[in-house]
Design an enzyme around this catalytic site. Structure first.
Site, PDB file in Angstrom:
ATOM      1  N   ASP A 414      47.897  46.106  42.659  1.00  0.00           N
ATOM      2  CA  ASP A 414      46.791  47.195  42.627  1.00  0.00           C
ATOM      3  C   ASP A 414      45.162  46.565  42.230  1.00  0.00           C
ATOM      4  O   ASP A 414      45.222  45.619  41.628  1.00  0.00           O
ATOM      5  CB  ASP A 414      47.311  48.266  41.667  1.00  0.00           C
ATOM      6  CG  ASP A 414      47.329  47.739  40.432  1.00  0.00           C
ATOM      7  OD1 ASP A 414      47.835  46.655  40.253  1.00  0.00           O
ATOM      8  OD2 ASP A 414      47.014  48.298  39.147  1.00  0.00           O
ATOM      9  N   GLU A 415      44.398  47.233  42.403  1.00  0.00           N
ATOM     10  CA  GLU A 415      42.872  46.859  41.980  1.00  0.00           C
ATOM     11  C   GLU A 415      42.686  45.677  41.910  1.00  0.00           C
ATOM     12  O   GLU A 415      42.061  45.085  41.058  1.00  0.00           O
ATOM     13  CB  GLU A 415      42.979  47.675  40.366  1.00  0.00           C
ATOM     14  CG  GLU A 415      43.041  48.943  39.972  1.00  0.00           C
ATOM     15  CD  GLU A 415      42.980  49.487  38.859  1.00  0.00           C
ATOM     16  OE1 GLU A 415      42.571  50.412  38.543  1.00  0.00           O
ATOM     17  OE2 GLU A 415      43.671  48.661  37.864  1.00  0.00           O
TER      18      GLU A 415
END
Lengths: 659, 608
Positions: A414-415
C-alpha cells in the site's frame, strides 16, 4: 464476574473486619440514639414498623442483589425483598437470551435446567479423528477450555459455600471429526460443528461433531459459553441440555495488529489471540514491520531487526513467533504475517551499501517527509536492486516456515510514493515500477513456497488495484484487502472486477480512528471513533447490485456451508458478477496505541466484528446484541483481557433498562 | 565502560559487513547489538543516532539512554510541568537510592512526620526508574536539605506551593537544597528533584543492568500559575477500585496536580460508605465489595495528602441521585428521592437510571445532614465539599405530586421559575446543613463550597440565589459559552472544565469529539484573581478500571502543565518533555497512552 469473585474470595479476616465495621456502626447508632435528633428518627421508624427490632434495621447492611426473570427480562431486587437468591449471571443464562457469542447460524435449543459442574469433571473422549495430529490438538484444546473454567473457579477462591444445586456432575465430551487430518486453519477448512449436550444419569454427555479440528474447537468454545460461574452458589453451572448447529458465514475473520509503530511484547499478542478465540475469529493479521521499525528477528536476514528494531528488548525472535503461532493454532487461528513492501519500509533496509549490496531502499528517513511518504519516517524499497528480491525470498521462506501458513500470504503493497521512486528512476513510470516490483515479489514468494504460488496472496488496495492497473493483476492468485472507505467507488471496483477480497473499510473497521492527529499537521488521521455498534452494523455486501457468492439464502446456514464458501464466482442478484468476499478484518494500527491500552481499544469492538462475520444477522445492534455482548465482555475480563465496558455498570445490572 | 564495549561490538559488526562479499550469507553474526545513541541537539531535542556517525568532539552531547538525554537536553530538561525558571547542568553523576539522605533539621517539628512520608515516595519513584532495582551501586552521598517555613499543613487555595531547588555537586557528595513556605511546596520540590534523575539503561533494552543519573547541578525557582489543578473521577457509573484511584493520584502527584475531585455518587450507584446512614451503600452499591469503606476513605485522603493532593468529595444533588436513596418508604421516611430507576426514562432524566432528591420531604434533609456529618469528619481541614447541582430535570419534579403540592403550599409558581426557586431552596438548605455539621464536627467556621454551573448559575439568575462569598462555581460549559467570563466579572470564584476540550470521556459516544493532548494543552484559561483554575473530567459511563489509565494519561498531564505553568510556548516545545513524562509515568506503573509511534519518541521534532 470478576467483582463478585473478589468479593467472595476474601479471606475470613475480611469477613471479620466487616463484622467489626457493623459493630462500630451499631455503637455509633447507640450513641446517636441519645440525641434528640436520633430520637426523632427512631420514633418515626418505630411508628411505621413497630414490630421491627432495632438490630434488624441494620442487620445485613451489605448490599446483596438478586435477579428474577420477569417478562423475559432480568430484574434486580434487593435480596431481602425476595425469597430466592439468584445471581445476575444465572438469571441472564436462563432468561430468554442465548448469551452465546457469536450467535450460531443454525438451530439452537437450550435447556432452562441447570446443574453444577467442576472444570476437572470434564472428560474428553475422541470418538473418531482423521489423524494423530488432530487428536493431539484436540486434547490440548480441550485442556485450554478446562483451564478457562479453572480460572473462573479460582476467581471464587477457597471460600466454598454450600451449593444450592447439589453435587457437581461429570461431563463427558465426545468428539467425532470426519474430515481433514490437517489441524491448521486453512482457506478450505470447514469450521462447522454440531454440539449436542444431554443428561445421562448422574452425568452429562456432550457430543461434538465436526469436519476439522478448528470446527471441533469452536464446539468447545460454544460449550464453554453455556458454562458460567455463579458467585452465589460459588460453583460452575452448566445448562443441562443444549443443541447447537453452527457454521460461519465468512471463512476469513481477522484482526490486524500493527507491531511496528509501537512495539507490543509477546504476552500482549498471546492475550489478544485468547480474546480472538473466545469470539471465533480465525486470522491474526500481524503487520509486523513498517517504516518506523522492524522488530522481527529472522535467522535468514538478521540485519533487518538489527538495524530496524527500536532496541534489543523490542524484538520477536523466531522462538517468540513459533510460540505465538502454536498458541494461535491450538485456538483455531492462523497467523498471517505481513512484511509490508515496497513502501512502508525504513531504517531496517539501510545497511545495503555497507554490506556491498547497494541501496536496498530509497528515501529512508528523507525530509521533508511529507514529500516522500504519508507519515514520518519515509522509505521505499529499491525495485531495481536484485538483492531486494533475494532478501524478500528469504523473508517469505522463513515466514512460511514459522507460521506454517502456505495457502495464504500478504505482500503489503500500500501507499507507494511515486515521487520517491521518480526521483531515483527518472526513466520509468513509477506505476510501472510498482507493477514490476509486485510481479517480482510474487516470483520470490513462489520460489519461497516450493515453486507454487499460495492459493491466495493479498495486497492492500491502492492505486495499483485501480483501473487501469487492476486489469493487469492476476486475479487467479491475487486478492485485495480493501481498506478504503466503503463509499469510495474504487473500493467497489475491486469487488466488481471479481477479485477475492477481505474487507477492512476504514469508515467502519479501523479501530485506530478518532484519536486526533499525532502530529502538528492535522492530516493523515481518520475519525471519528468507530463504536462497536458501527462495527457491528457494517454489512457492505448487502449493498444494491453487489451480489455475494457465499451468502446462503435465508437465515440458517446449513452445516458445512462454511466450507469452501469463498469459492466460485456466481451471478449476483443485480446481474453483476458476484462479489467474492472472503470476509473481513478489523485493523488496529498503532501510531497512537501502546501496550497497556491495547485491550480496551480492541475489545469488545473486535468481538462485535466477529459476530458480524460469523453470524451476519440482518438485525443491527438490537437489545439482544447488547445483552449478549455484555456477557461476552464479562467473559473476556474473566480471562484477563482488559475489555472496555459497553455502558454504565447499572445497565449491566438492569438489563434492558438502558435501551 | 559499558558504552565503550557496545561501541567496539558495533564496529566489529560493521567491519563484518564490509569484509563479506555478500552480506546475505548465513555466516553473519546473529548477535544483536543496540546500535542507538541519543544526541542532544539544542532546540530540537534528542535524536537517535548511530555510534559510528558521531565525531569525537560531539560525544559530550551524546547519551546511551534516551531518558538521560531528555533530562539534560533543553532549557527545562525533562521537567514536567515546566518550572518558572531552571538552569540545569548538562553533566550527570551516578547516584543510588541507598545513599540518599534527607536532612529535616530545618523544618518545623510538626511537619516532620508528613515530610518523612513524602520523602519515602521519592525513594519509590527513583527505584521505579530502574524497574525496581538499581543494580549499579554508587556510594556518592546525596543529601537533601529541606527547609520549610511554616508548620501549617492545611492544603487549600491559599496554600503556597512555591519552592526553590538547588543541586550542587562537590567532589565527594551531592547537596540538594530545598526551600519552601509549606510542606506542599517542599513536596513539589521533591517531585522536581526526582525528575532530575533518569535511568542510564537504554530504552527497549534487554539488560538488567541499570543505574541512576542525577544532573550535577540545577537551580530551579517555581510556583504554580493556578491554584486549583484538578482531576475529576466518576466512581458511580463504574466502581473504580481503590488501587486504581491511588495509581491515578500517583499520576496527579507526578504532574503537580492538587485536587482530586471525587465524583463518588450519582444516580447509578452510591459506593461511599456512610457510618451514620449505612442504607446508602446497602441500597446503592453494586455489590458488597464495591464500597469505599470509611476506613479506606480516610486512608485515601492521607495517601493524597502525602502527594500534595486535596480530596474534594462531591455528593451530587439534587439531581444525579437515585440508587442509594430509594429506601425511604421502607424506613418510614417517605420518598427521599423521586423518579428513581423509572422506565421508560427519557422524559424523566438525561440518562438512565433516573433519580432526583425529593425537596418536599424534610426527612431527606435530615438524611443528607447525616451524610454531610460523616464527610465533615472525614475530610481534611479546611474541608471542601462539592455539592453537585447540575442538570436538574424539571420534568421529574413536575411529574411528582408531592413536590408540586409542596410548591403550591410554598406559593411557588408552577412554571420554570417556580422550579428554579425550589432548586435554589434546596441548595440553601443543603448549605445550611453542611455549615452546621462542619461546625459541629470540628468547630470550623463556614467554608466555601463548590457547585456545578447550571440553569441556576446563569448570569442573570445566579446573584439572586447563590452568594459569591459561599459558592465557587465549576463551569463546564463549552469554550464558546460566555458564562465563565460573566461569572468572573460578577465576582464569583470559578473553576473551568470546558466540556468540549477537557472532558476525557468525549469522542466515544454521541456527537462528542475526542481531544488529544495537543488540543487539551493548547487551550488557555483566563487570568483573574477570582479564577482559581481548572480540571479534567473523567466520566465513566463507558470506562472502568480496565481502560482508566490510557484514557486519562498523558492528556491530564498536558492540562496539568497548562494549569501549573501556563506557558506561552506551544505543543512543539512541550512534546519532548511530555514524552519524558510519559516514560516516567509508565515506569511508575501507569498504563499511559501512546503519543505517537515510538520512532517519533526516539526522534524529537522529526514528526511535526
Amino acid at each position: 464476574m470478576k467483582w463478585w469473585g473478589e468479593a467472595l474470595g476474601r479471606g475470613a479476616s475480611a469477613q471479620f473486619a466487616r463484622v467489626g465495621r457493623m459493630r462500630r456502626a451499631l455503637l455509633l447508632l447507640a450513641a446517636a440514639a441519645c440525641t434528640a435528633a436520633a430520637l426523632l428518627y427512631w420514633r418515626q421508624q418505630s411508628d411505621d414498623r413497630p414490630n421491627r427490632p432495632l438490630q434488624a434495621l441494620y442487620a445485613g447492611i451489605e448490599p446483596q442483589w438478586t435477579w428474577v426473570c420477569r417478562n423475559y427480562r432480568c430484574e434486580r431486587l434487593l435480596a431481602s425483598e425476595s425469597s430466592t437468591l439468584q445471581s445476575l449471571q444465572t438469571c441472564n443464562m436462563l432468561c430468554d437470551s442465548t448469551q452465546l457469542w457469536p450467535q450460531p447460524t443454525g438451530p439452537v435449543s437450550l435447556a432452562t435446567a441447570v446443574v453444577p459442574v467442576r472444570a476437572d469433571g470434564f472428560k474428553l473422549q475422541i470418538v473418531s479423528s482423521p489423524s494423530r495430529d488432530v487428536s493431539d490438538h484436540l486434547a490440548e484444546a480441550f485442556e485450554l477450555m478446562k483451564e478457562d473454567m479453572r480460572m473462573l473457579e479460582r476467581s471464587m477462591g477457597s471460600d466454598s459455600r454450600p451449593s444450592d444445586y447439589g453435587s457437581p456432575h461429570e461431563v463427558l465430551v465426545r468428539v467425532a471429526i470426519n474430515g481433514s487430518g490437517d489441524p491448521r486453519m486453512r482457506l478450505d477448512t470447514d469450521e462447522s460443528y454440531k454440539l449436542a449436550l444431554r443428561p445421562a444419569r448422574k452425568a452429562l454427555v456432550a457430543d461434538i461433531t465436526a469436519h476439522s479440528f478448528c470446527g471441533a474447537r469452536h464446539g468447545f468454545e460454544t460449550l464453554s459459553q453455556i458454562v458460567w460461574m455463579d458467585p452465589y452458589a460459588s460453583s460452575l453451572l452448566i445448562l443441562e441440555a443444549a443443541t447447537v448447529v453452527d457454521a460461519p458465514r465468512f471463512p476469513y475473520r481477522g484482526l490486524l495488529l500493527d507491531t511496528a509503530r509501537n512495539f507490543f511484547p509477546s504476552e500482549e499478542i498471546l492475550r489478544t489471540i485468547d480474546a480472538m478465540a473466545a469470539s471465533k475469529l480465525n486470522t491474526f493479521h500481524w503487520h509486523v514491520s513498517d517504516s518506523q521499525s522492524f522488530p522481527l528477528r529472522l535467522n535468514s536476514a538478521p540485519q533487518l531487526a538489527q538495524h530496524g528494531a527500536y532496541g534489543p528488548g523490542a524484538v520477536y525472535t523466531p522462538d517468540d513467533v513459533r510460540a505465538i503461532v502454536r498458541h494461535a493454532k491450538l485456538r483455531g487461528i492462523r497467523v498471517l504475517m505481513e512484511v509490508d513492501a515496497p513502501a512502508h519500509v525504513g531504517r531496517a533496509w539501510g545497511w545495503g551499501p555497507g554490506a556491498g549490496l547497494g541501496q536496498l531502499a530509497h528515501c529512508i528517513e528523507a525530509e521533508p517527509w511529507s514529500a516522500y511518504c504519508g507519515e514520518p519516517p519515509c522509505g521505499q524499497l529499491n525495485p531495481r536492486n536484485p538483492h531486494v528480491y533475494d532478501l524478500l525470498q528469504r523473508i517469505y521462506t522463513e515466514i512460511i516456515q514459522l507460521t506454517e501458513v502456505d495457502d495464504l500470504f500478504h505482500l503489503g503493497g500500500d501507499e507507494v510514493s511515486e515521487r520517491c521512486w521518480a526521483q531515483h528512476f527518472n526513466d520509468s513510470d513509477p506505476m510501472e515500477l510498482w507493477l514490476e516490483f509486485t510481479k517480482k515479489a510474487m516470483l520470490a514468494l513462489e520460489r519461497a513456497n516450493h515453486g507454487k504460488p499460495p492459493e491466495l496472496t493479498l495486497l492492500w488496495s491502492s492505486r495499483l488495484t485501480r483501473s487501469p492497473y487492476l486489469e493487469r493483476l492476476d486475479s487467479r492468485h491475487l486478492g485485495v484487502q480493501v481498506w478504503g472507505s466503503s463509499r469510495w467507488p474504487e473500493s467497489r471496483a475491486v469487488l466488481d472486477a471479481g477479485f477475492r477480497t477481505v474487507i477492512s473499510h476504514v469508515d467502519a473497521w479501523y479501530l485506530d480512528c478518532g484519536f486526533g492527529s499525532w502530529r502538528d499537521s492535522s492530516d493523515g488521521h481518520c475519525g471519528p471513533y468507530r463504536s462497536w455498534q458501527q462495527v457491528y452494523e457494517h454489512r457492505p455486501w448487502t449493498e444494491e447490485n453487489g451480489g455475494i457468492s457465499n451468502m446462503g439464502v435465508g437465515n440458517a446456514a446449513p452445516v458445512g456451508g462454511g466450507a469452501g464458501a469463498g469459492g466460485g464466482a456466481g451471478v449476483g442478484p443485480g446481474g453483476a458478477a458476484a462479489w467474492r468476499v472472503e470476509g473481513g478484518a478489523a485493523c488496529q494500527w498503532t501510531e497512537q496505541l501502546a501496550p497497556g491500552g491495547l485491550d480496551a481499544r480492541v475489545w469488545p469492538r473486535s468481538a462485535a466484528l466477529a459476530e458480524r462475520l460469523w453470524s451476519d444477522r440482518a438485525e443491527g445492534a438490537a437489545a439482544d446484541v447488547y445483552l449478549r455482548l455484555d456477557t461476552q465482555r464479562a467473559r473476556l475480563v474473566a480471562r484477563g483481557v482488559r475489555a472496555a465496558p459497553l455502558w454504565p455498570r447499572w445497565c449491566s445490572h438492569n438489563p434492558h433498562a438502558c435501551l | 565502560m559499558a558504552s565503550r564495549w557496545v561501541l567496539l561490538a558495533v564496529v566489529a559488526v560493521h567491519l563484518g559487513h564490509c569484509i563479506e562479499e555478500n552480506g546475505l550469507t548465513d555466516t553473519m553474526s546473529h548477535v544483536y547489538e543496540p546500535a542507538w545513541m541519543y544526541k542532544c541537539i539544542p532546540d530540537e531535542g534528542c535524536q537517535r543516532t548511530r555510534h559510528h556517525q558521531l565525531s569525537d568532539n560531539s560525544t559530550s552531547m551524546v547519551f546511551g539512554s534516551l531518558d538521560v538525554c531528555r533530562t539534560v537536553c533543553g532549557r527545562f530538561g525533562g521537567l514536567w510541568p515546566r518550572p518558572v525558571t531552571a538552569a540545569i547542568s548538562m553533566q550527570t553523576v551516578g547516584i543510588h537510592p541507598n545513599y540518599l539522605r534527607f536532612d529535616l533539621a530545618s523544618v518545623p517539628v510538626e511537619t516532620r512526620e508528613l515530610l518523612v512520608e513524602m520523602t519515602k515516595v521519592v525513594g519509590e519513584n527513583l527505584l521505579a526508574e530502574c524497574d525496581g532495582e538499581v543494580t549499579v551501586v554508587v556510594e556518592t552521598p546525596v543529601i537533601v536539605f529541606m527547609n520549610v517555613k511554616t508548620a501549617d499543613m492545611r492544603l487549600s487555595w491559599e496554600t503556597s506551593e512555591a519552592y526553590t531547588l538547588d543541586v550542587q555537586t562537590k567532589d565527594t557528595q551531592i547537596a540538594v537544597h530545598i526551600h519552601a513556605e509549606t510542606v506542599y511546596g517542599a513536596r513539589h520540590a521533591l517531585e522536581t528533584f526526582t525528575q532530575l534523575v533518569a535511568a542510564d539503561r537504554p530504552d527497549y533494552s534487554d539488560e538488567r543492568k541499570c543505574g541512576l543519573q542525577l544532573v550535577t547541578g540545577a537551580k530551579i525557582r517555581d510556583r504554580p500559575v493556578y491554584k486549583h489543578r484538578g482531576l475529576l473521577l466518576d466512581c458511580s457509573r463504574h466502581f473504580i477500585p481503590m488501587v486504581d484511584i491511588k495509581r491515578t493520584i500517583d499520576g496527579m502527584a507526578a504532574n503537580k496536580m492538587n485536587v482530586f475531585h471525587w465524583h463518588v455518587t450519582d444516580s447509578h450507584s452510591f459506593p461511599l460508605e456512610s457510618t451514620r446512614v449505612p442504607q446508602f451503600t446497602r441500597y446503592g452499591a453494586y455489590s458488597a465489595d464495591e464500597i469505599y469503606s470509611a476506613e479506606e476513605v480516610r486512608e485515601l485522603i492521607k495517601y493524597a495528602q502525602v502527594r500534595g493532593v486535596r480530596v474534594v468529595i462531591e455528593i451530587d444533588a439534587p439531581a444525579h441521585a437515585g440508587n442509594g436513596w430509594q429506601w425511604g418508604k421502607e424506613y418510614g421516611f417517605g420518598d427521599l428521592a423521586v423518579c428513581v430507576n423509572q422506565w421508560p426514562w427519557r422524559h424523566l432524566c438525561i440518562e438512565p437510571p433516573c433519580g432526583q432528591l425529593n425537596p418536599a420531604n424534610p426527612a431527606m434533609y435530615r438524611v443528607l445532614r447525616d451524610l454531610y456529618r460523616d464527610i465533615a469528619e472525614a475530610l481534611p481541614q479546611p474541608a471542601l465539599l462539592h455539592m453537585g447541582g447540575d442538570e436538574v430535570f424539571i420534568e421529574c419534579w413536575n411529574a411528582t405530586e408531592e413536590i408540586t403540592n409542596y410548591m403550591k403550599q410554598k406559593k411557588y409558581e408552577t412554571n420554570e421559575n417556580g422550579f428554579i426557586e425550589l432548586w435554589a431552596e434546596f441548595h440553601a438548605k443543603a448549605l445550611e446543613a453542611w455549615d452546621q455539621e462542619l461546625e459541629a464536627a470540628n468547630g470550623t467556621p463556614p467554608q466555601p463550597v463548590m457547585l456545578w454551573s447550571s440553569e441556576l448559575t446563569q448570569a442573570h439568575r445566579i446573584q439572586k440565589h447563590l452568594s459569591k462569598d459561599r459558592y465557587v462555581i465549576e463551569v463546564w460549559e463549552p469554550i464558546n459559552s460566555p458564562l465563565l467570563n460573566q461569572l468572573i466579572k460578577q465576582g464569583y470564584r470559578t473553576v473551568s472544565v470546558p466540556k468540549d476540550i477537557w472532558y476525557l470521556d468525549h469522542g466515544f459516544w454521541g456527537k462528542t469529539t475526542y481531544s488529544n493532548w495537543r488540543r487539551m494543552y493548547a487551550h488557555t484559561l483566563p487570568r483573574d484573581d477570582n479564577f482559581l483554575g481548572g480540571e479534567v473530567a473523567m466520566w465513566t459511563e463507558y470506562l472502568d478500571e480496565q481502560g482508566l489509565d490510557t484514557r486519562v494519561w498523558p492528556r491530564a498531564a498536558a492540562v496539568a502543565e497548562r494549569l501549573w505553568a501556563d506557558p506561552v510556548s506551544g505543543v512543539q516545545s512541550a512534546e519532548p518533555r511530555l514524552q519524558r513524562q510519559r516514560a516516567r509515568l509508565v515506569a511508575r506503573g501507569l498504563r499511559v497512552d501512546a503519543m505517537g509511534p515510538a520512532w517519533c519518541a526516539q526522534h524529537d521534532s522529526k514528526c511535526f
